[in-house]
Motif scaffolding. Sequence first.
Motif, PDB file in Angstrom:
ATOM      1  N   ARG A 119       0.824  -1.218   0.000  1.00 11.10           N
ATOM      2  CA  ARG A 119       0.000   0.000   0.000  1.00 11.10           C
ATOM      3  C   ARG A 119       0.853   1.261   0.000  1.00 11.10           C
ATOM      4  N   LEU A 122       2.306   1.630  -3.460  1.00 13.43           N
ATOM      5  CA  LEU A 122       1.271   2.041  -4.415  1.00 13.43           C
ATOM      6  C   LEU A 122       0.921   3.516  -4.255  1.00 13.43           C
ATOM      7  N   ALA A 123       0.841   3.987  -3.021  1.00 15.39           N
ATOM      8  CA  ALA A 123       0.509   5.399  -2.778  1.00 15.39           C
ATOM      9  C   ALA A 123       1.576   6.318  -3.363  1.00 15.39           C
ATOM     10  N   THR A 125       3.814   5.535  -5.738  1.00 16.09           N
ATOM     11  CA  THR A 125       3.861   5.366  -7.188  1.00 16.09           C
ATOM     12  C   THR A 125       2.768   6.181  -7.872  1.00 16.09           C
ATOM     13  N   SER A 126       1.573   6.191  -7.279  1.00 16.61           N
ATOM     14  CA  SER A 126       0.468   6.969  -7.832  1.00 16.61           C
ATOM     15  C   SER A 126       0.778   8.464  -7.804  1.00 16.61           C
ATOM     16  N   SER A 127       1.304   8.943  -6.673  1.00 12.67           N
ATOM     17  CA  SER A 127       1.665  10.356  -6.566  1.00 12.67           C
ATOM     18  C   SER A 127       2.785  10.712  -7.533  1.00 12.67           C
ATOM     19  N   GLY A 129       3.428   9.292 -10.410  1.00  8.75           N
ATOM     20  CA  GLY A 129       2.883   9.365 -11.760  1.00  8.75           C
ATOM     21  C   GLY A 129       2.141  10.664 -12.019  1.00  8.75           C
ATOM     22  N   GLU A 130       1.396  11.137 -11.027  1.00  7.81           N
ATOM     23  CA  GLU A 130       0.668  12.399 -11.170  1.00  7.81           C
ATOM     24  C   GLU A 130       1.640  13.572 -11.371  1.00  7.81           C
ATOM     25  N   ASP A 133       3.129  13.381 -14.883  1.00  4.81           N
ATOM     26  CA  ASP A 133       2.136  13.805 -15.878  1.00  4.81           C
ATOM     27  C   ASP A 133       1.964  15.318 -15.880  1.00  4.81           C
TER      28      ASP A 133
END
Length: 236
Positions: A119, A122-123, A125-127, A129-130, A133
Amino acid sequence: MTLDLLASAVAISGETDRLNPIKLFLDADIVVQAIMFGLLLASIWVWMIIITFTMRMGGVQRRCDEYEDGFWEAENFESFQKERARRNVPLGKVAGAGLAEWRRNAQSRTVDHEGARQRIALAMTSSLGEEADALSDRLNFLATVGSVAPFVGLFGTVWGIMNSFFQIGQQQNSSLAVVAPGISEALFATAIGLFAAIPAVIAYNRFSHRVNSFEARMQRFADQLHAALTRQLEQR
């Protein structure tokens, strides 16, 4: 009116033995003029993106250098993050996502270490990626201009040459004096297309490399923070 004055000024200056870009634009067909104008606007926008991205990326890297140096020297990651939470630092947002997930797992009565590790990863990695981008948001326009502008200019050239052949048929005269001006105006559209496309392609390749390098840096930071946070969870 402004273009007419500029063309007149160039003509008065006596440089009639050289190409006059403004005169080529004014003498071109309305379709070719519209294409030239659109390509010039695209070129201006490309250079605005180049300048703003260079300044933005430089500022982001400076803020991240300062943040990362202080982060690893801090005795408490959470306290350090709270002090700098309002600053627009990509590494800070990645760290904030990881710390928030770590806090939720640390506060639970029973800690699922394997699930917590996943978790937290994942948290972050998501941040990450944002943030990547957000940095590369306008680079798609550079890629579009770099690939499309030469063909748009070529369309203007084809249209201008078609118009030149039409004039030959109308005047029943195929001399070079009749054909050359129209072909010059038509080829000028291709030149403007290349003028817009070349810096766009160069900038896109260069900036994409910088974004990828910065994304790899954020990933290394996230990996180091992930190891530190999961180590603390295992000690509980």
